[in-house]
Design a protein around this motif. Structure first.
Motif, PDB file in Angstrom:
ATOM      1  N   LEU A 105       0.825  -1.200   0.000  1.00 25.08           N
ATOM      2  CA  LEU A 105       0.000   0.000   0.000  1.00 25.08           C
ATOM      3  C   LEU A 105       0.861   1.253   0.000  1.00 25.08           C
ATOM      4  N   LEU A 106       1.931   1.242   0.819  1.00 27.67           N
ATOM      5  CA  LEU A 106       2.810   2.404   0.874  1.00 27.67           C
ATOM      6  C   LEU A 106       3.404   2.694  -0.496  1.00 27.67           C
ATOM      7  N   ALA A 110      -1.556   4.742  -4.069  1.00 34.49           N
ATOM      8  CA  ALA A 110      -3.010   4.877  -4.068  1.00 34.49           C
ATOM      9  C   ALA A 110      -3.414   5.941  -3.060  1.00 34.49           C
ATOM     10  N   ASP A 111      -4.369   6.730  -3.428  1.00 33.83           N
ATOM     11  CA  ASP A 111      -4.891   7.718  -2.500  1.00 33.83           C
ATOM     12  C   ASP A 111      -6.018   7.099  -1.691  1.00 33.83           C
ATOM     13  N   ILE A 112      -5.665   6.485  -0.591  1.00 32.82           N
ATOM     14  CA  ILE A 112      -6.697   5.848   0.212  1.00 32.82           C
ATOM     15  C   ILE A 112      -7.066   6.815   1.319  1.00 32.82           C
ATOM     16  N   SER A 113      -8.259   7.307   1.246  1.00 31.56           N
ATOM     17  CA  SER A 113      -8.604   8.385   2.170  1.00 31.56           C
ATOM     18  C   SER A 113      -8.695   7.854   3.584  1.00 31.56           C
ATOM     19  N   GLY A 114      -8.463   8.741   4.521  1.00 31.27           N
ATOM     20  CA  GLY A 114      -8.539   8.404   5.937  1.00 31.27           C
ATOM     21  C   GLY A 114      -9.856   7.734   6.287  1.00 31.27           C
ATOM     22  N   MET A 117     -10.092   3.961   5.419  1.00 26.07           N
ATOM     23  CA  MET A 117      -9.268   3.141   6.291  1.00 26.07           C
ATOM     24  C   MET A 117      -9.901   3.031   7.682  1.00 26.07           C
ATOM     25  N   ARG A 118     -10.391   4.158   8.186  1.00 26.44           N
ATOM     26  CA  ARG A 118     -10.965   4.186   9.524  1.00 26.44           C
ATOM     27  C   ARG A 118     -12.178   3.256   9.593  1.00 26.44           C
ATOM     28  N   VAL A 121     -10.986  -0.368   9.559  1.00 22.82           N
ATOM     29  CA  VAL A 121     -10.412  -0.781  10.847  1.00 22.82           C
ATOM     30  C   VAL A 121     -11.528  -0.988  11.870  1.00 22.82           C
ATOM     31  N   GLN A 122     -12.488  -0.064  11.880  1.00 22.91           N
ATOM     32  CA  GLN A 122     -13.613  -0.172  12.826  1.00 22.91           C
ATOM     33  C   GLN A 122     -14.392  -1.462  12.646  1.00 22.91           C
ATOM     34  N   LEU A 125     -12.315  -4.519  13.608  1.00 19.75           N
ATOM     35  CA  LEU A 125     -12.091  -4.600  15.045  1.00 19.75           C
ATOM     36  C   LEU A 125     -13.362  -5.029  15.780  1.00 19.75           C
ATOM     37  N   SER A 126     -14.524  -4.530  15.334  1.00 16.96           N
ATOM     38  CA  SER A 126     -15.794  -4.932  15.935  1.00 16.96           C
ATOM     39  C   SER A 126     -15.970  -6.431  15.808  1.00 16.96           C
TER      40      SER A 126
END
Lengths: 222, 222
Positions: A105-106, A110-114, A117-118, A121-122, A125-126
Motif C-alpha cells: 500500500l505504501l 493509491a490515494d486511500i482516504s482516511g 481506512m478508519r 479498521v472499525q 475490530l468490531s
C-alpha cells in the motif's frame, strides 16, 4: 442494470483488484482491462469515471478482501480451543501478510482516504472483539481463564496476537519466534493451571496435524 | 566537506522533512528549497540527485524523527511509575499521531522501500523492548508485578499499549476510552494487588497534575 452488465462490472473490479495486488494496475490501460473483463471501455468510463478512480476502488477492495481469519465454533471443540485456533490463524496471517500488504500500500501510490481506512479498521475490530468475547466468557466459566475483567482478557488477546509490527518485528528480531511462542506469551498471564494444560495440548495437537499433513504430502509425491 | 556546506545540507533535509510532513514538498521546487536553505541548487542536485530522491530521504527521515516516547528513569520515582509513564506516553502518542502519520504516508506517494521500513521497525522495537524489560524485572522483585515469565510481561505491555489500530480503533469505537482505560486494561492481568494500588495512585497523580496545569493556564489567561 442487466445481470450481464453487473457480471461484467464485477469482473472489472475483480481484475483490477488482482492487478492492484500484483502491482500491475498502474501500467495497465483501460483497453486491456476492458478486453480481459469482456466489457466495453465506454461502460468502464461511464461507471468508474477514470482509471484512477478504478485504481482507488481496487485499492479499497484489496484491503477489504484481506481474507482475515474468521472464528469457527463447532460442537467438537471447547471454547478455549476455538480461541486458540482463532489466535493461531491471526498470528500466522499477520506474520505472513500484513507487513507485505502495508508495504504494498505504501508503494502503491493509491490515494486511500482516511475515512475508508478508519471505517475498515472499525468494522474489522468490531468483528474481532465480538469473536473473542464469547469464548472468553465461556472459558472463564469453565475455569480455564483467570476470572478477572473480560474486557482486559479481550484487550490482551487482541493486541497480543494482532499487533502487526510486534508479530513481524518479533519474527525478524528473533528467528526462533513462531506462532506457538506468540500464543504462549499472549496467554501466559491469562490462563489458569488447567488452561495452561489445554494450551500445551492444543499446540501438541496442531504439531501432530502438521506432521501428518507433511507425511501425506510426501506419500502423494512418491 | 566544509562545516558550512554540511550545515547547509542539514538545513535542506530539515526543510524537506518539514515540507514533507505538511504535504507541501510535492509542490515545491528545488529553487525554493535552495533559497530557503541558503544553499545553491547545484549543490542540492550534486548531493541528492533529484527532487524525488530528496523526497524519499525526507519521507524516511520523517518516520525516523517520529519523536516516539523515550523512557526516562529518575531516582525520584520507582520502576513501576517509570513503566506507567512510558506506557501513558506511548498510548497518547499512538492515539494522536500514528494513524495520522500512516495516512499521511499512504497519501504521500513516497516510495518507501520495504527494507527501510523493516529496519526502522526493528530498531524502534529493540529500543522499546529494552526500555520495558528493565523496569519489569525490578517491579517483579518489588512485588508489584506478578512473578511469571518476564518475556510474557514485555509482550503484554508492548502490544497492549502499542497496537495502533487497537488504540485508535478503541478510541473511535468507544468514546469513553482514553489512556487511563487502555493502561488499566493492559496491566489488569499483570499486577499484584499492591501493583494495582500503585496504578491507581499513578492515574490519580497524573489527573491532579492535569487539573493543576489547566488552572495555571486559566490563571495565565486572566
Amino acid at each position: 442494470m442487466s445481470d450481464k452488465k453487473t457480471r461484467s462490472l464485477q469482473r472489472v473490479v475483480d481484475m483490477a483488484v488482482e492487478a492492484f495486488r500484483s502491482d500491475r494496475l498502474r501500467d495497465m490501460s483501460i483497453n486491456v482491462i476492458a478486453k480481459e473483463a469482456r466489457c466495453s471501455t465506454a461502460t468502464i468510463y461511464e461507471v468508474f469515471g477514470s482509471k484512477w478512480q478504478l485504481y482507488r476502488i481496487a485499492a479499497k477492495a484489496s484491503i477489504e478482501r484481506g481474507d482475515h481469519p474468521r472464528i469457527e465454533e463447532s460442537n467438537q471443540q471447547g471454547s478455549i480451543e476455538t480461541l486458540f485456533g482463532f489466535c493461531e490463524a491471526r498470528i500466522v496471517h499477520l506474520a505472513s501478510h500484513e507487513r507485505g500488504r502495508g508495504e504494498h500500500l505504501l508503494n502503491s501510490r493509491a490515494d486511500i482516504s482516511g475515512g475508508d481506512m478508519r471505517d475498515y479498521v472499525q468494522r474489522q475490530l468490531s468483528y474481532i472483539r465480538e469473536a473473542v468475547e464469547g469464548p472468553v466468557r465461556r472459558a472463564i466459566d469453565e475455569g480455564l481463564l483467570l476470572p478477572f475483567d473480560v474486557a482486559a482478557h479481550v484487550h490482551a488477546i487482541i493486541s497480543g496476537t494482532g499487533f502487526g509490527p510486534m508479530v513481524t518485528g518479533n519474527y525478524q528480531l528473533d528467528p526462533d519466534c513462531n506462532w506457538q511462542t506468540t500464543l504462549r506469551l499472549t496467554f501466559a498471564p491469562l490462563l489458569t493451571a488447567e488452561g495452561q494444560v489445554a494450551l500445551e495440548a492444543f499446540v501438541a495437537r496442531r504439531w501432530a496435524e502438521a506432521v501428518d499433513a507433511a507425511d501425506e504430502e510426501k506419500a502423494r509425491l512418491h
